[in-house]
Motif scaffolding. Structure first.
Motif, PDB file in Angstrom:
ATOM      1  N   HIS A 176       0.823  -1.211   0.000  1.00 39.29           N
ATOM      2  CA  HIS A 176       0.000   0.000   0.000  1.00 39.29           C
ATOM      3  C   HIS A 176       0.858   1.264   0.000  1.00 39.29           C
ATOM      4  N   ALA A 177       1.733   1.399   0.995  1.00 36.83           N
ATOM      5  CA  ALA A 177       2.548   2.615   1.126  1.00 36.83           C
ATOM      6  C   ALA A 177       3.686   2.316   2.093  1.00 36.83           C
ATOM      7  N   PRO A 178       4.757   3.093   2.061  1.00 37.74           N
ATOM      8  CA  PRO A 178       5.862   2.837   3.002  1.00 37.74           C
ATOM      9  C   PRO A 178       5.393   2.839   4.463  1.00 37.74           C
ATOM     10  N   TYR A 179       4.473   3.736   4.806  1.00 44.62           N
ATOM     11  CA  TYR A 179       4.075   3.876   6.207  1.00 44.62           C
ATOM     12  C   TYR A 179       3.122   2.788   6.690  1.00 44.62           C
ATOM     13  N   SER A 180       2.721   1.865   5.802  1.00 38.62           N
ATOM     14  CA  SER A 180       1.740   0.860   6.223  1.00 38.62           C
ATOM     15  C   SER A 180       2.177  -0.573   5.945  1.00 38.62           C
ATOM     16  N   VAL A 181       3.429  -0.774   5.519  1.00 38.30           N
ATOM     17  CA  VAL A 181       3.884  -2.121   5.165  1.00 38.30           C
ATOM     18  C   VAL A 181       5.207  -2.435   5.880  1.00 38.30           C
ATOM     19  N   SER A 182       5.205  -3.526   6.659  1.00 36.96           N
ATOM     20  CA  SER A 182       6.417  -3.926   7.388  1.00 36.96           C
ATOM     21  C   SER A 182       7.428  -4.565   6.435  1.00 36.96           C
ATOM     22  N   LYS A 183       8.669  -4.667   6.901  1.00 35.83           N
ATOM     23  CA  LYS A 183       9.712  -5.325   6.095  1.00 35.83           C
ATOM     24  C   LYS A 183       9.333  -6.760   5.772  1.00 35.83           C
ATOM     25  N   SER A 184       8.749  -7.442   6.764  1.00 33.80           N
ATOM     26  CA  SER A 184       8.374  -8.851   6.539  1.00 33.80           C
ATOM     27  C   SER A 184       7.355  -8.964   5.413  1.00 33.80           C
ATOM     28  N   LEU A 185       6.370  -8.062   5.426  1.00 39.53           N
ATOM     29  CA  LEU A 185       5.328  -8.127   4.392  1.00 39.53           C
ATOM     30  C   LEU A 185       5.908  -7.755   3.020  1.00 39.53           C
ATOM     31  N   ILE A 245      10.543   7.216   0.826  1.00 41.68           N
ATOM     32  CA  ILE A 245      10.724   6.435  -0.406  1.00 41.68           C
ATOM     33  C   ILE A 245      11.947   5.516  -0.300  1.00 41.68           C
ATOM     34  N   HIS A 246      12.942   5.921   0.491  1.00 46.42           N
ATOM     35  CA  HIS A 246      14.140   5.080   0.618  1.00 46.42           C
ATOM     36  C   HIS A 246      13.821   3.722   1.248  1.00 46.42           C
ATOM     37  N   TYR A 247      12.907   3.745   2.210  1.00 48.09           N
ATOM     38  CA  TYR A 247      12.466   2.490   2.840  1.00 48.09           C
ATOM     39  C   TYR A 247      11.804   1.586   1.795  1.00 48.09           C
ATOM     40  N   ALA A 248      10.977   2.180   0.937  1.00 55.24           N
ATOM     41  CA  ALA A 248      10.322   1.394  -0.117  1.00 55.24           C
ATOM     42  C   ALA A 248      11.361   0.814  -1.076  1.00 55.24           C
TER      43      ALA A 248
END
Ligand SMILES: [Zn+2]
Length: 395
Positions: A176-185, A245-248
């Motif tokens: 969905h978005a960087p702020y709503s998705v964990s690394k595991s997912l 965005i870097h996290y994504a």
């Protein structure tokens, strides 16, 4: 067979043709592009204006169509998300009627393909009718809860599995978005997509508001309260010190075509980082009317034009827009950022979207062999867009 002509034909992939003729077969397939002097007027369909390829709507949430007018404008994204989550419920018939109506509206407005987000299966029956080419992005989120990633993955995977894509359509599993998705997912999605299709396209909402960057840069801002209000703990979340965005980028596959949606708060540095990561696979999708509706701000298009990146256009959903019309999105951009040439905007609205969705085999440009749909814009010889410009679907 039809022989169609207008003052100007804009094939997009070729130079504009004055007084050209487009010859199409009964299925809308382009057989030939020619000069009007080679034909008797009696055998031609003659129009005033400009003919362009069918429009591509690179970002929509068709399943939210029944919420038209239910969420007020200008409240900001976080209250908007809260409203969507809490006001979404409706009867099955209300939902399906609104979906059919919204699809008909897109067709009337000259849209031929849609990149459409699905969290649930509500749109699948309508999509099965094959009226439009759909790239269905089944969207996953776990509100940054690694512990919950598997449960959420399984829930949305069932939605993904329930969709049987018809000929010409596609599907993928997207965050969905960087702020709503964990690394595991993120990891589960990456693996599942790799197993499905090499030529997959992914979509992710990106930098739609300042709070998203605040969360990742310093673990501050409005998302902290948002999560608290839903009773979700961010204790395990650590700021990365970089914009969202870097996290994504760290958690997605640069070999996949990737659509970044909204990008209202993306800086030149963010754009360059994504381009270094994915190059030509990266597409920046703008939904100007939704940005105006929710946050009342637009991306600075100069950043994207100056860095010479791929841009496409979406309508977002009827929850955050007044209509589903790519022409109205073009008008919104032209109104506020009038330095952008119309021909560039039309490229964003057609071939770029088609390439982003992997639908450029038949769509996006008026070329022999393609079935792009034909739209007539009632633009005068000065080639100026005005508030009064309308689109008529010819094919
Ligand atoms: Zn969206």
């Amino acid at each position: 067979m039809r022989k169609i002509t207008a003052d100007l034909i804009l094939p997009i992939s070729l130079k504009p043709i004055r007084n050209g003729v487009i010859i199409v077969d009964d299925n809308g397939k382009i057989l030939k592009l020619d000069d009007r002097r080679n034909y008797d007027d009696l055998e031609l369909e003659i129009y005033d204006g400009v003919i362009v390829p069918g429009f591509i709507n690179a970002h929509c949430h068709l399943e939210l169509s029944h919420m038209k007018g239910k969420v007020g404008t200008g409240k900001g994204l976080i209250p908007f998300i809260t409203d969507v989550v809490t006001k979404r419920a409706a009867s099955e018939s209300e939902i399906s009627t609104a979906i059919a109506k919204a699809e008909a509206e897109m067709i009337k407005n000259g849209i031929v393909a849609v990149g459409d987000i699905s969290n649930v299966t509500d749109t699948f029956a309508q999509k099965a009718k094959g009226n439009l080419r759909y790239y269905t992005f089944v969207e996953f989120f776990d509100f940054l809860q690694d512990d919950n990633a598997q449960v959420e993955f399984d829930t949305f995977k069932a939605v993904f599995d329930a969709l049987e894509v018809g000929e010409g359509s596609k599907k993928s599993l997207v965050p969905h978005a960087p702020y709503s998705v964990s690394k595991s997912l993120f990891k589960m999605l990456k693996e599942a997509n790799a197993a499905n299709d090499k030529n997959v396209t992914i979509s992710i909402h990106n930098q739609e508001l300042k709070a998203e960057n605040d969360l990742f840069e310093t673990k501050t801002g409005n998302f902290i309260k948002f999560y608290e209000s839903f009773g979700i703990s961010l204790n395990d979340f650590e700021a990365t010190g970089e914009s969202s965005i870097h996290y994504a980028l760290e958690n997605m596959n640069p070999n996949h075509k990737t659509l970044f949606i909204h990008n209202t708060k993306s800086t030149i540095e963010d754009i360059q980082a994504a381009q270094r990561w994915g190059g030509e696979n990266v597409y920046w999708v703008t939904c100007p009317n939704a940005n105006l509706y929710i946050e009342n701000s637009l991306p600075d298009y100069r950043h994207f034009i100056d860095t010479n990146v791929n841009i496409a256009i979406g309508t977002d959903s009827l929850t955050s827009n007044w209509q589903l019309s790519i022409l109205d999105e073009i008008k919104a951009i032209a109104k506020f950022q009038s330095y952008i040439p119309l021909e560039m905007l039309l490229r964003w609205a057609t071939v770029n979207g088609a390439e982003a969705l992997g639908f450029d085999d038949t769509l996006g440009s008026i070329e022999v062999g393609k079935v792009p749909g034909l739209n007539l814009l009632n633009i005068g010889k000065d080639f100026k867009l005005t508030e009064k410009t309308t689109v008529t679907k010819l094919i």
